[in-house]
Write a protein that holds these residues in place. Structure first.
Motif, PDB file in Angstrom:
ATOM      1  N   GLY A 100       0.776  -1.231   0.000  1.00 16.41           N
ATOM      2  CA  GLY A 100       0.000   0.000   0.000  1.00 16.41           C
ATOM      3  C   GLY A 100       0.811   1.286   0.000  1.00 16.41           C
ATOM      4  N   SER A 101       1.863   1.348   0.837  1.00 17.01           N
ATOM      5  CA  SER A 101       2.590   2.614   0.907  1.00 17.01           C
ATOM      6  C   SER A 101       3.435   2.817  -0.358  1.00 17.01           C
ATOM      7  CB  SER A 101       3.468   2.662   2.157  1.00 17.01           C
ATOM      8  OG  SER A 101       4.473   1.702   2.056  1.00 17.01           O
ATOM      9  N   SER A 102       3.749   1.729  -1.046  1.00 18.49           N
ATOM     10  CA  SER A 102       4.553   1.843  -2.271  1.00 18.49           C
ATOM     11  C   SER A 102       3.759   2.416  -3.437  1.00 18.49           C
ATOM     12  CB  SER A 102       5.104   0.472  -2.674  1.00 18.49           C
ATOM     13  OG  SER A 102       5.918  -0.060  -1.663  1.00 18.49           O
ATOM     14  N   VAL A 103       2.404   2.446  -3.304  1.00 18.85           N
ATOM     15  CA  VAL A 103       1.568   3.012  -4.382  1.00 18.85           C
ATOM     16  C   VAL A 103       0.603   4.065  -3.832  1.00 18.85           C
ATOM     17  CG1 VAL A 103       1.687   1.003  -5.919  1.00 18.85           C
ATOM     18  CG2 VAL A 103      -0.088   1.058  -4.159  1.00 18.85           C
ATOM     19  N   LYS A 104       1.012   4.708  -2.720  1.00 17.49           N
ATOM     20  CA  LYS A 104       0.032   5.535  -1.991  1.00 17.49           C
ATOM     21  C   LYS A 104      -0.406   6.811  -2.713  1.00 17.49           C
ATOM     22  CE  LYS A 104       3.297   7.983   0.946  1.00 17.49           C
ATOM     23  NZ  LYS A 104       4.047   7.911   2.182  1.00 17.49           N
ATOM     24  N   ASN A 105       0.424   7.324  -3.630  1.00 18.86           N
ATOM     25  CA  ASN A 105       0.009   8.509  -4.391  1.00 18.86           C
ATOM     26  C   ASN A 105       0.624   8.456  -5.788  1.00 18.86           C
ATOM     27  OD1 ASN A 105       2.719   9.223  -4.094  1.00 18.86           O
ATOM     28  ND2 ASN A 105       2.310  10.373  -2.219  1.00 18.86           N
ATOM     29  N   ALA A 106       0.302   9.486  -6.589  1.00 19.71           N
ATOM     30  CA  ALA A 106       0.730   9.456  -7.999  1.00 19.71           C
ATOM     31  C   ALA A 106       2.241   9.320  -8.126  1.00 19.71           C
ATOM     32  CB  ALA A 106       0.244  10.730  -8.690  1.00 19.71           C
ATOM     33  N   GLU A 107       2.957  10.030  -7.255  1.00 23.45           N
ATOM     34  CA  GLU A 107       4.423   9.987  -7.337  1.00 23.45           C
ATOM     35  C   GLU A 107       4.947   8.576  -7.060  1.00 23.45           C
ATOM     36  OE1 GLU A 107       6.393  11.819  -4.052  1.00 23.45           O
ATOM     37  OE2 GLU A 107       8.165  10.720  -4.735  1.00 23.45           O
ATOM     38  N   ARG A 108       4.361   7.920  -6.037  1.00 21.19           N
ATOM     39  CA  ARG A 108       4.799   6.551  -5.697  1.00 21.19           C
ATOM     40  C   ARG A 108       4.382   5.564  -6.787  1.00 21.19           C
ATOM     41  NH1 ARG A 108       8.907   7.158  -3.408  1.00 21.19           N
ATOM     42  NH2 ARG A 108       8.953   4.905  -3.215  1.00 21.19           N
ATOM     43  N   VAL A 109       3.232   5.784  -7.415  1.00 18.33           N
ATOM     44  CA  VAL A 109       2.800   4.897  -8.506  1.00 18.33           C
ATOM     45  C   VAL A 109       3.787   5.030  -9.667  1.00 18.33           C
ATOM     46  CG1 VAL A 109       0.985   4.468 -10.227  1.00 18.33           C
ATOM     47  CG2 VAL A 109       0.356   4.907  -7.841  1.00 18.33           C
ATOM     48  N   MET A 110       4.220   6.264  -9.969  1.00 23.27           N
ATOM     49  CA  MET A 110       5.191   6.462 -11.061  1.00 23.27           C
ATOM     50  C   MET A 110       6.522   5.808 -10.705  1.00 23.27           C
ATOM     51  SD  MET A 110       3.542   7.809 -13.507  1.00 23.27           S
ATOM     52  CE  MET A 110       4.915   7.749 -14.649  1.00 23.27           C
ATOM     53  N   ASN A 111       6.889   5.870  -9.426  1.00 19.38           N
ATOM     54  CA  ASN A 111       8.120   5.222  -8.975  1.00 19.38           C
ATOM     55  C   ASN A 111       8.051   3.713  -9.230  1.00 19.38           C
ATOM     56  OD1 ASN A 111      10.605   4.829  -7.226  1.00 19.38           O
ATOM     57  ND2 ASN A 111       9.079   3.768  -5.976  1.00 19.38           N
ATOM     58  N   VAL A 112       6.896   3.110  -8.897  1.00 16.77           N
ATOM     59  CA  VAL A 112       6.721   1.668  -9.113  1.00 16.77           C
ATOM     60  C   VAL A 112       6.776   1.363 -10.607  1.00 16.77           C
ATOM     61  CG1 VAL A 112       5.057  -0.242  -8.960  1.00 16.77           C
ATOM     62  CG2 VAL A 112       5.437   1.239  -6.982  1.00 16.77           C
ATOM     63  N   ALA A 113       6.115   2.204 -11.410  1.00 19.55           N
ATOM     64  CA  ALA A 113       6.148   2.001 -12.865  1.00 19.55           C
ATOM     65  C   ALA A 113       7.599   2.007 -13.363  1.00 19.55           C
ATOM     66  CB  ALA A 113       5.335   3.095 -13.559  1.00 19.55           C
ATOM     67  N   GLY A 114       8.417   2.860 -12.752  1.00 19.11           N
ATOM     68  CA  GLY A 114       9.844   2.928 -13.118  1.00 19.11           C
ATOM     69  C   GLY A 114      10.560   1.617 -12.800  1.00 19.11           C
ATOM     70  N   ILE A 115      10.317   1.067 -11.619  1.00 17.66           N
ATOM     71  CA  ILE A 115      10.979  -0.195 -11.214  1.00 17.66           C
ATOM     72  C   ILE A 115      10.548  -1.336 -12.146  1.00 17.66           C
ATOM     73  CG2 ILE A 115      11.163  -1.940  -9.373  1.00 17.66           C
ATOM     74  CD1 ILE A 115      10.719   0.328  -7.317  1.00 17.66           C
ATOM     75  N   VAL A 116       9.233  -1.389 -12.394  1.00 12.17           N
ATOM     76  CA  VAL A 116       8.679  -2.489 -13.201  1.00 12.17           C
ATOM     77  C   VAL A 116       9.210  -2.429 -14.635  1.00 12.17           C
ATOM     78  CG1 VAL A 116       6.529  -3.331 -14.222  1.00 12.17           C
ATOM     79  CG2 VAL A 116       6.576  -2.676 -11.809  1.00 12.17           C
ATOM     80  N   THR A 117       9.196  -1.234 -15.221  1.00 11.93           N
ATOM     81  CA  THR A 117       9.598  -1.127 -16.625  1.00 11.93           C
ATOM     82  C   THR A 117      11.110  -1.328 -16.781  1.00 11.93           C
ATOM     83  OG1 THR A 117       9.643   1.280 -16.374  1.00 11.93           O
ATOM     84  CG2 THR A 117       7.673   0.332 -17.354  1.00 11.93           C
ATOM     85  N   GLU A 118      11.847  -0.973 -15.745  1.00 11.98           N
ATOM     86  CA  GLU A 118      13.299  -1.231 -15.785  1.00 11.98           C
ATOM     87  C   GLU A 118      13.544  -2.742 -15.822  1.00 11.98           C
ATOM     88  OE1 GLU A 118      15.671   0.964 -12.831  1.00 11.98           O
ATOM     89  OE2 GLU A 118      16.946  -0.834 -12.737  1.00 11.98           O
ATOM     90  N   GLU A 145      -8.027  -2.531  -4.379  1.00 11.02           N
ATOM     91  CA  GLU A 145      -6.997  -3.046  -5.269  1.00 11.02           C
ATOM     92  C   GLU A 145      -7.337  -2.757  -6.740  1.00 11.02           C
ATOM     93  OE1 GLU A 145      -7.348  -4.251  -2.306  1.00 11.02           O
ATOM     94  OE2 GLU A 145      -5.300  -4.638  -1.639  1.00 11.02           O
ATOM     95  N   GLN A 146      -8.637  -2.647  -7.033  1.00 12.79           N
ATOM     96  CA  GLN A 146      -9.046  -2.346  -8.416  1.00 12.79           C
ATOM     97  C   GLN A 146      -8.529  -0.966  -8.832  1.00 12.79           C
ATOM     98  OE1 GLN A 146     -13.086  -3.208  -9.448  1.00 12.79           O
ATOM     99  NE2 GLN A 146     -12.921  -2.292 -11.464  1.00 12.79           N
ATOM    100  N   ILE A 147      -8.586  -0.034  -7.893  1.00 11.46           N
ATOM    101  CA  ILE A 147      -8.076   1.322  -8.179  1.00 11.46           C
ATOM    102  C   ILE A 147      -6.572   1.250  -8.478  1.00 11.46           C
ATOM    103  CG2 ILE A 147      -7.621   3.593  -7.150  1.00 11.46           C
ATOM    104  CD1 ILE A 147     -10.239   3.177  -5.513  1.00 11.46           C
ATOM    105  N   SER A 148      -5.855   0.509  -7.630  1.00 11.46           N
ATOM    106  CA  SER A 148      -4.385   0.462  -7.786  1.00 11.46           C
ATOM    107  C   SER A 148      -3.949  -0.134  -9.122  1.00 11.46           C
ATOM    108  CB  SER A 148      -3.758  -0.397  -6.683  1.00 11.46           C
ATOM    109  OG  SER A 148      -4.023   0.148  -5.447  1.00 11.46           O
ATOM    110  N   VAL A 149      -4.592  -1.245  -9.532  1.00 11.97           N
ATOM    111  CA  VAL A 149      -4.116  -1.875 -10.779  1.00 11.97           C
ATOM    112  C   VAL A 149      -4.350  -0.959 -11.972  1.00 11.97           C
ATOM    113  CG1 VAL A 149      -4.165  -4.307 -10.105  1.00 11.97           C
ATOM    114  CG2 VAL A 149      -6.255  -3.286 -11.033  1.00 11.97           C
ATOM    115  N   ALA A 150      -5.506  -0.272 -11.976  1.00  2.49           N
ATOM    116  CA  ALA A 150      -5.794   0.604 -13.109  1.00  2.49           C
ATOM    117  C   ALA A 150      -4.788   1.762 -13.155  1.00  2.49           C
ATOM    118  CB  ALA A 150      -7.220   1.141 -13.001  1.00  2.49           C
ATOM    119  N   LEU A 151      -4.530   2.367 -11.976  1.00  5.45           N
ATOM    120  CA  LEU A 151      -3.607   3.517 -11.951  1.00  5.45           C
ATOM    121  C   LEU A 151      -2.189   3.096 -12.344  1.00  5.45           C
ATOM    122  CD1 LEU A 151      -4.789   5.393  -8.717  1.00  5.45           C
ATOM    123  CD2 LEU A 151      -5.227   6.027 -11.120  1.00  5.45           C
ATOM    124  N   LEU A 152      -1.750   1.947 -11.828  1.00  7.96           N
ATOM    125  CA  LEU A 152      -0.387   1.510 -12.170  1.00  7.96           C
ATOM    126  C   LEU A 152      -0.291   1.172 -13.661  1.00  7.96           C
ATOM    127  CD1 LEU A 152       2.504   0.862 -11.406  1.00  7.96           C
ATOM    128  CD2 LEU A 152       1.775  -1.430 -10.712  1.00  7.96           C
TER     129      LEU A 152
END
Ligand code: ADP
Ligand code: ASP
Ligand code: MG
Length: 403
Positions: free
Chosen positions: A10-28, A74-81
């Motif tokens: 949860g805290s790793s995707v808590k806001n737009a900035e953290r979601v973008m951070n996760v997108a960075g890790i995943v795409t790397e 969780e539905q919100i998180s998957v769509a945003l990520l």
């Protein structure tokens, strides 16, 4: 290169900035040529907020409708990520638990995964999509949504890793790994490089929130090595595996669990069969009993004390109060102001004196022990909740030398 499952809490995707951070890790990870399946939890405190919303409407909502509500986080998180990954120009698809093939039993609120029908997951990976899956949820045989219990996204990730024979399963969180105590509460806590499944299972069950205990159970069963690491800081985390190097440690961790209620039945007849009757009634209601203490019989009576999870205390008292002639008129005392403090470590199996050292630390701090329970790799004590944090601190100091 291989198939990597990455889970973000949860805290790793808590806001737009953290979601973008996760997108960075995943795409790397994907850019290095790996197939990637991502499992995400609800953002920040969303699940707690949804539970509060339900409480505003009803004091006893049905378990089915609670799960209908909680899966929405969780539905919100998957769509945003998925949107974030899309925005970086990568192929991605988000899936809810049922779309990813999660089939569970019907125990709403703490459903167990029965199987994963992984065809859709495989097909999406085959299309070279990054697949973002909603954690914590599945579908039962009535085609109703279920949730896996608090912290259940960890289990979703391990289940996918097992079903797809993934090469790695990484659990990203808000701390750098598994520590000798909660690093947010105990400043001297040390990060462990490795820990065995058995030790991790005890730590998770006894209160170390960092991994859900069912996820560790499943990882052990299927031999999935877990890497617990930070989504904030790129540093090595902790590996959870079958055999871990001992790092010369007697105790691997100290935990606190405040989700405990102590029930005492006073003055029950000192005759055979009483304990059987008490605990079979609790078992019939699927109430898990933890520490049990029976006093020595005196004047043909004895006291029986045991602990249960706080959520089960009323049901336990009800079970003992209904049609149980031997307990008629007996006092049942319930204390919820207690905490269970435990030390865990495979090293203590071969080292006498661990218990004495733990009790000495408590004695020196004038902390009274109400109950004790031990197994080969753990010692737990029940104490007053007001002493809990102090107890973890002094026990941690006694076993884990400060640098
Ligand atoms: P996530 O949202 O990523 O699933 P959790 O909140 O469920 O994260 O778990 C991570 C938290 O677990 C940490 O923030 C930390 O406070 C807590 N924690 C408790 N005990 C430990 C421990 N022994 N090692 C690491 N973290 C711990
Ligand atoms: N969102 C769920 C919870 O808060 C599941 C999880 O975080 O793993 O318990
Ligand atoms: Mg968690």
């Amino acid at each position: 290169m291989g198939l990597i499952v990455q889970k973000f809490g949860g805290s790793s995707v808590k806001n737009a900035e953290r979601v973008m951070n996760v997108a960075g890790i995943v795409t790397e990870t994907y850019s290095k040529g790996n197939d990637v399946v991502v499992v995400v939890s609800a953002q920040g405190d969303t699940t707690d907020d949804l539970i509060e919303k339900a409480a505003e409407i009803s004091s006893k909502p049905s378990a089915r409708e609670m799960d209908m509500l909680l899966t929405s986080g969780e539905q919100i998180s998957v769509a945003l990520l998925a949107m974030a990954i899309e925005s970086l120009g990568f192929p991605v698809i988000s899936l809810l638990g049922w779309q990813a093939g999660f089939q569970t039993d019907s125990t709403y609120g703490s459903a167990r995964i029965k199987s994963i029908k992984a065809d859709r997951l495989r097909a999406e990976i085959g299309r070279r999509n990054i697949v973002v899956v909603a954690g914590f949820q599945g579908l039962n045989k009535y085609d109703d949504l279920t949730t896996l219990g608090r912290g259940g996204s960890d289990t979703s990730a391990v289940a996918i890793a097992a079903a797809l024979h993934a090469d790695r399963c990484q659990i990203f969180t808000d701390v750098e790994g598994v520590f000798t105590a909660d690093p947010r509460k105990i400043p001297g806590a040390k990060k462990l490089q490795e820990i065995t499944y058995d030790e991790m299972l005890e730590l998770a069950t006894l209160g170390a929130q960092v991994l859900n205990n069912r996820s560790v159970e499943m990882a052990k069963k299927y031999g999935i090595e877990l890497e617990v690491l930070s989504s904030y800081k790129r540093v090595p985390g902790t590996i959870v595996k079958e055999v871990a190097t001992m790092e010369k440690m007697l105790v691997r961790g100290v935990t606190k669990d405040t989700d405990v209620a102590r029930l005492s039945i006073i003055g029950v007849p000192d005759i055979p069969g009483i304990a059987f009757k008490i605990f079979s009634r609790l078992a019939a209601r699927k109430i898990n009993v933890d520490i049990i203490l029976q006093s020595v019989g005196r004047d043909n009576t004895k006291d029986i004390t045991f602990t249960v999870g706080k959520a089960n205390k009323d049901s336990a008292i009800e079970a003992l109060r209904s049609s149980f002639t031997e307990l008629e008129g007996k006092d049942i005392i319930c204390d919820t102001e207690v905490a269970k403090i435990s030390v865990v470590g495979a090293g203590m199996e071969s080292h006498p004196g661990t218990a004495a050292k733990m009790f000495e630390a408590l004695y020196e701090s004038d902390i009274n022990i109400q109950m004790i329970s031990t197994s080969e790799i753990k010692i737990s004590v029940l104490i007053d909740i007001a002493d809990a944090d102090r107890a973890v601190n002094v026990i941690h100091k006694a076993f884990i030398p400060e640098e």
